[in-house]
Design an enzyme around this catalytic site. Structure first.
Site, PDB file in Angstrom:
ATOM      1  N   SER A 122     -11.594  -0.893   2.233  1.00  0.00           N
ATOM      2  CA  SER A 122     -10.800  -1.240   3.415  1.00  0.00           C
ATOM      3  C   SER A 122     -10.287   0.036   4.071  1.00  0.00           C
ATOM      4  O   SER A 122      -9.527   0.785   3.455  1.00  0.00           O
ATOM      5  CB  SER A 122      -9.622  -2.136   3.021  1.00  0.00           C
ATOM      6  OG  SER A 122     -10.084  -3.334   2.435  1.00  0.00           O
ATOM      7  N   ARG A 147       0.827  -1.213   0.000  1.00  0.00           N
ATOM      8  CA  ARG A 147       0.000   0.000   0.000  1.00  0.00           C
ATOM      9  C   ARG A 147       0.859   1.260   0.000  1.00  0.00           C
ATOM     10  O   ARG A 147       0.527   2.267   0.618  1.00  0.00           O
ATOM     11  CB  ARG A 147      -0.970   0.007   1.187  1.00  0.00           C
ATOM     12  CG  ARG A 147      -1.947  -1.146   1.200  1.00  0.00           C
ATOM     13  CD  ARG A 147      -2.854  -1.146  -0.044  1.00  0.00           C
ATOM     14  NE  ARG A 147      -3.718  -2.332  -0.041  1.00  0.00           N
ATOM     15  CZ  ARG A 147      -3.399  -3.475  -0.658  1.00  0.00           C
ATOM     16  NH1 ARG A 147      -2.260  -3.576  -1.316  1.00  0.00           N
ATOM     17  NH2 ARG A 147      -4.212  -4.507  -0.624  1.00  0.00           N
ATOM     18  N   GLU A 168      -5.651   3.106   5.834  1.00  0.00           N
ATOM     19  CA  GLU A 168      -5.268   3.066   4.426  1.00  0.00           C
ATOM     20  C   GLU A 168      -5.823   4.301   3.711  1.00  0.00           C
ATOM     21  O   GLU A 168      -5.285   4.743   2.701  1.00  0.00           O
ATOM     22  CB  GLU A 168      -5.821   1.789   3.793  1.00  0.00           C
ATOM     23  CG  GLU A 168      -5.438   1.561   2.353  1.00  0.00           C
ATOM     24  CD  GLU A 168      -5.901   0.212   1.845  1.00  0.00           C
ATOM     25  OE1 GLU A 168      -6.282   0.129   0.662  1.00  0.00           O
ATOM     26  OE2 GLU A 168      -5.891  -0.758   2.619  1.00  0.00           O
TER      27      GLU A 168
END
Length: 345
Positions: free
Chosen positions: A232, A162, A328
């Site tokens: 998410s 990520r 995130e």
């Protein structure tokens, strides 16, 4: 301060009812650079967005929001691979569908990930055992101050979990305008996650994997067009092998995924669920009742509602597992991005 007049609600999948001074949809590099330079000249903050699928507005934005809609998809080939050049403003899932419709395999595990193509390298998007870095050949960027374009190889993108160079060196003053993908013709299915493990690798087709991924995502994840969310919310945490071993002793069924560097990836959703937080509500926000990794806007949530909920979730997980989750999602304050971990600490 007077209330800004342009609503950002249609431009963020969380559906947060924030406002901006100006919103401009840019369909070319020239428009993107000109609008950016105007904001810089006027000393006002400027924010680049694709689909707004990975942002949380904490406040009204005191500047201009630029929506990148640079389009175009072209496909060529070499003896061993298909080469795809896609504009940053293209819809990611639609690109996956286009490749499959033309018989090109390799993106099927990444189906239904929300957002635009230009956002994919920033996050190094990934799902069901595949990450963008495995298929990315290059990323084209432009320096917004002078309009100079350059092409970064996949290695130069410094992809991580990520993470990428676009969160660091090229975070400010640059925009992604296109992404180059390379799909090998010697396709091998990736069947290591979820229901995909039930497929026979010798006979499974890319379309079957695509259909299964879509089914899994739709059965677990809320549709942002109906229920505001950013997918998410937290990263899956990476811990040392020693920490992972200790957790496995205490919780034998804890999902763990060994990483190449020796660390172990844990499933954030599992950790949250084990804290009995599915369906937990705070203000206008809630933990999704089917997928604990997703925080949702029940309809009237403010950015602060989401922050308060995220803070509670993070603290509960830390208290039980001594693992600290990190968002995130990007947090956007009145003048630009702010540190998400600090915001929920």
């Amino acid at each position: 301060m007077s209330r800004q007049q342009y609503s950002l609600k249609p431009w963020n999948t969380f559906g947060i009812d924030a406002y901006a001074n100006r919103i401009t949809v840019a369909d070319s590099i020239e428009v993107l650079c000109r609008c950016w330079q105007q904001s810089v000249h006027q000393k006002e903050p400027v924010l680049l967005l694709g689909k707004g699928s990975n942002v949380l507005f904490l406040q009204d934005f005191d500047g201009q929001v630029l929506i990148n809609r640079i389009k175009g998809v072209s496909i060529s080939e070499t003896t061993d691979a298909w080469l795809i050049h896609a504009g940053a403003g293209e819809n990611w899932h639609q690109l996956v569908e286009i490749t499959l419709s033309k018989g090109l395999a390799g993106l099927e595990n990444l189906a239904l990930i929300p957002g635009c193509v230009g956002s994919a390298p920033i996050q190094n998007i990934g799902a069901y055992g595949v990450e963008l870095e495995q298929v990315c050949e290059y990323v084209d960027i432009v320096s917004l101050d002078d309009g100079v374009c350059q092409r970064l190889s996949a290695a130069e993108c410094q992809f991580g979990y990520r993470d990428s160079v676009f969160k660091h060196r090229y975070r400010e003053g640059y925009a992604i305008v296109a992404v180059g993908l390379k799909l090998t013709k010697s396709w091998r299915p990736v069947l290591s996650y979820g229901d995909l493990i039930n497929f026979d690798p010798q006979v499974v087709t890319p379309q079957q994997i695509f259909d299964a991924v879509c089914h899994m995502r739709r059965s677990k994840l809320p549709d942002p067009d109906i229920t505001g969310n950013a997918g998410s919310f937290f990263k899956n945490p990476l811990v040392s092998a020693a920490v992972a071993a200790e957790l496995q002793t205490r919780y034998p069924d804890i999902p763990q995924y060994q990483q190449a560097g020796g660390e172990v990836k844990l499933a954030a959703g599992w950790l949250i669920e084990r804290c009995s937080l599915k369906g937990f509500c705070l203000g206008g926000a809630a933990v999704h009742e089917k997928q604990a990794l997703v925080l949702i806007n029940k309809g009237t949530a403010s950015g602060q509602d989401i922050v308060d909920l995220a803070r509670t979730v993070r603290q509960r997980v830390a208290e039980r597992f001594n693992v600290w989750l990190e968002p995130e999602v990007r947090f956007i304050a009145s003048r630009g991005e702010t540190d998400a971990v600090e915001a929920i600490a």
